[in-house]
Design an enzyme around this catalytic site. Structure first.
Site, mmCIF file in Angstrom:
data_model
loop_
_atom_site.group_PDB
_atom_site.id
_atom_site.type_symbol
_atom_site.label_atom_id
_atom_site.label_comp_id
_atom_site.label_asym_id
_atom_site.label_seq_id
_atom_site.Cartn_x
_atom_site.Cartn_y
_atom_site.Cartn_z
ATOM 1 N N ARG A 104 0.853 -1.193 0.000
ATOM 2 C CA ARG A 104 0.000 0.000 0.000
ATOM 3 C C ARG A 104 0.881 1.233 0.000
ATOM 4 O O ARG A 104 1.758 1.374 0.858
ATOM 5 C CB ARG A 104 -0.869 0.044 1.262
ATOM 6 C CG ARG A 104 -1.878 -1.042 1.327
ATOM 7 C CD ARG A 104 -2.970 -0.723 2.307
ATOM 8 N NE ARG A 104 -2.528 -0.292 3.619
ATOM 9 C CZ ARG A 104 -3.342 0.128 4.574
ATOM 10 N NH1 ARG A 104 -4.633 0.200 4.348
ATOM 11 N NH2 ARG A 104 -2.886 0.469 5.750
ATOM 12 N N THR A 108 -1.265 7.421 -0.281
ATOM 13 C CA THR A 108 -2.593 7.329 -0.927
ATOM 14 C C THR A 108 -3.351 6.065 -0.525
ATOM 15 O O THR A 108 -4.555 5.962 -0.774
ATOM 16 C CB THR A 108 -2.421 7.296 -2.451
ATOM 17 O OG1 THR A 108 -1.709 6.085 -2.787
ATOM 18 C CG2 THR A 108 -1.613 8.488 -2.951
ATOM 19 N N ASP A 200 0.177 -3.913 12.218
ATOM 20 C CA ASP A 200 0.670 -4.217 10.877
ATOM 21 C C ASP A 200 1.050 -5.693 10.815
ATOM 22 O O ASP A 200 2.047 -6.115 11.413
ATOM 23 C CB ASP A 200 1.887 -3.326 10.547
ATOM 24 C CG ASP A 200 2.302 -3.474 9.094
ATOM 25 O OD1 ASP A 200 2.543 -4.617 8.653
ATOM 26 O OD2 ASP A 200 2.364 -2.461 8.385
ATOM 27 N N ASP A 203 4.624 -6.618 9.475
ATOM 28 C CA ASP A 203 5.689 -6.290 10.428
ATOM 29 C C ASP A 203 5.699 -7.257 11.609
ATOM 30 O O ASP A 203 6.765 -7.646 12.094
ATOM 31 C CB ASP A 203 5.514 -4.856 10.947
ATOM 32 C CG ASP A 203 5.998 -3.828 9.929
ATOM 33 O OD1 ASP A 203 6.798 -4.197 9.051
ATOM 34 O OD2 ASP A 203 5.555 -2.668 10.015
HETATM 35 C C1 PRP Z 1 -1.123 -5.047 4.295
HETATM 36 C C2 PRP Z 1 -1.935 -6.319 4.318
HETATM 37 C C3 PRP Z 1 -2.724 -6.219 3.045
HETATM 38 C C4 PRP Z 1 -2.967 -4.744 2.927
HETATM 39 C C5 PRP Z 1 -4.369 -4.449 3.321
HETATM 40 O O1 PRP Z 1 -0.034 -5.166 3.458
HETATM 41 O O2 PRP Z 1 -1.169 -7.473 4.400
HETATM 42 O O3 PRP Z 1 -2.048 -6.722 1.914
HETATM 43 O O4 PRP Z 1 -2.054 -4.087 3.832
HETATM 44 O O5 PRP Z 1 -4.673 -3.120 3.121
HETATM 45 P P1 PRP Z 1 -5.721 -2.645 2.022
HETATM 46 O O6 PRP Z 1 -6.926 -3.515 2.184
HETATM 47 O O7 PRP Z 1 -5.986 -1.219 2.412
HETATM 48 O O8 PRP Z 1 -5.100 -2.765 0.676
HETATM 49 P P2 PRP Z 1 1.077 -4.021 3.345
HETATM 50 O O9 PRP Z 1 0.745 -3.106 2.210
HETATM 51 O O10 PRP Z 1 1.278 -3.377 4.686
HETATM 52 O O11 PRP Z 1 2.341 -4.812 2.889
HETATM 53 P P3 PRP Z 1 3.162 -5.963 3.643
HETATM 54 O O12 PRP Z 1 2.298 -7.188 3.693
HETATM 55 O O13 PRP Z 1 4.343 -6.119 2.767
HETATM 56 O O14 PRP Z 1 3.517 -5.457 5.018
HETATM 57 N N1 URA Z 2 -2.533 -3.713 6.921
HETATM 58 C C1 URA Z 2 -2.210 -4.212 8.127
HETATM 59 O O1 URA Z 2 -1.253 -4.980 8.249
HETATM 60 N N2 URA Z 2 -2.922 -3.810 9.189
HETATM 61 C C2 URA Z 2 -3.966 -2.968 9.084
HETATM 62 O O2 URA Z 2 -4.606 -2.661 10.101
HETATM 63 C C3 URA Z 2 -4.287 -2.469 7.811
HETATM 64 C C4 URA Z 2 -3.562 -2.869 6.741
#
Ligand code: PRP
Ligand code: URA
Length: 209
Positions: A104, A108, A200, A203
Site C-alpha cells: 500500500r 494514498t 501491521d 511487520d
Molecule cells: C497489508 C496487508 C494487506 C494490505 C491491506 O499489506 O497485508 O495486503 O495491507 O490493506 P488494504 O486492504 O488497504 O489494501 P502491506 O501493504 O502493509 O504490505 P506488507 O504485507 O508487505 O507489510
Molecule cells: N494492513 C495491516 O497490516 N494492518 C492494518 O490494520 C491495515 C492494513
C-alpha cells in the site's frame, strides 16, 4: 453481504485474541496466523467435490468418499499473506502456490503491484487468495483482478481481520468472489489501519518493526 462468510468457531476467536495482543511476539504471532489459516481452510474447502470409492479395511470393504480431483492454488499477497500458506498446505499439501506482491502506498493507500508468479495452469485452478488483513480492500481487489486477467474463474479470498469498508469495496468490485473472514472489525482509522485490529500484520509476522 451474501458473498461473505464470517467464522464463528471458539478456537478461531481465542487465537484472534492472542493475535491482537501487542505483547504477542513474532514467533507466536506467526504460529497463530498459520493455525487460524488452517482452521479457515477447513471451512473454505467445505464445497470441494467428493466421489465414491471402495476401500478395503482390515475387516471389510467400505464405501467411502475422497476428494474428486480438483486443482487448487493458494495465492498469498506478499508479504503478510505468506504467513497463511503453511497452515493451508498442511491440510492440502498437493496445492500449488502462486505469489502476488502488493504494497500500500503509505500516502494514498493505493495498492502497488510489484511481483507476480503464478502456476502455469492457474486459469484452471480453484484459487484461494490469502491475506490476513482486508483494510480498504485495495490490495485484495487488485489481486483478484490479477487472477481474473490470467483467466481464473474460481476465486475465494481468505482474510483474518476485515474492516467493513474493505468488505464492501471488495464485494462491490468482485461480487463473484466468496470471502471468508475470521473476524469483522469496527472500522478503519485515518491512516487506513483496522481498529481495533492487530497492527501491521507483515511487520508482526516478520519482526520488521
Ligand atoms: C497489508 C496487508 C494487506 C494490505 C491491506 O499489506 O497485508 O495486503 O495491507 O490493506 P488494504 O486492504 O488497504 O489494501 P502491506 O501493504 O502493509 O504490505 P506488507 O504485507 O508487505 O507489510
Ligand atoms: N494492513 C495491516 O497490516 N494492518 C492494518 O490494520 C491495515 C492494513
Amino acid at each position: 453481504m451474501n458473498n461473505t462468510i464470517i467464522m464463528d468457531h471458539p478456537l478461531i476467536k481465542h487465537k484472534i485474541s492472542l493475535l491482537r495482543d501487542k505483547n504477542t511476539g513474532s514467533k507466536e504471532f506467526r504460529e497463530l496466523v498459520s493455525e487460524v489459516a488452517m482452521l479457515m481452510c477447513y471451512e473454505a474447502t467445505r464445497d470441494l467435490p467428493l466421489k465414491e470409492v471402495e476401500i478395503e479395511t482390515p475387516l471389510a470393504v467400505a464405501r467411502s468418499q475422497v476428494i474428486n480431483s480438483v486443482k487448487i492454488a493458494f495465492v498469498p499477497i506478499l508479504r503478510a499473506g505468506l504467513g497463511m500458506v503453511e497452515g493451508m498446505l498442511s491440510l492440502i499439501p498437493a496445492a500449488k502456490t502462486g505469489h502476488i506482491g502488493m504494497y500500500r502506498d503509505p500516502e494514498t493507500l493505493a495498492p502497488k503491484e510489484y511481483y507476480c508468479k503464478l502456476p502455469m495452469d492457474v486459469a484452471s485452478r480453484q484459487c484461494y487468495i490469502l491475506d490476513p488483513m482486508l483494510a480498504t480492500g485495495g490490495s485484495a481487489i487488485g489481486a483478484v483482478q490479477v487472477l481474473k486477467d490470467y483467466g481464473v474463474k474460481n476465486i475465494k479470498l481468505l482474510c483474518i481481520i476485515a474492516a467493513p469498508e474493505g468488505l464492501k469495496a471488495l464485494s462491490e468490485a468482485h461480487p463473484d468472489v466468496q470471502i471468508y473472514c475470521a473476524h469483522l472489525d469496527e472500522k478503519l482509522n485515518a491512516e487506513g489501519y483496522i481498529l481495533p485490529g492487530l497492527g501491521d500484520a507483515g511487520d508482526r509476522i516478520f519482526g520488521t518493526k
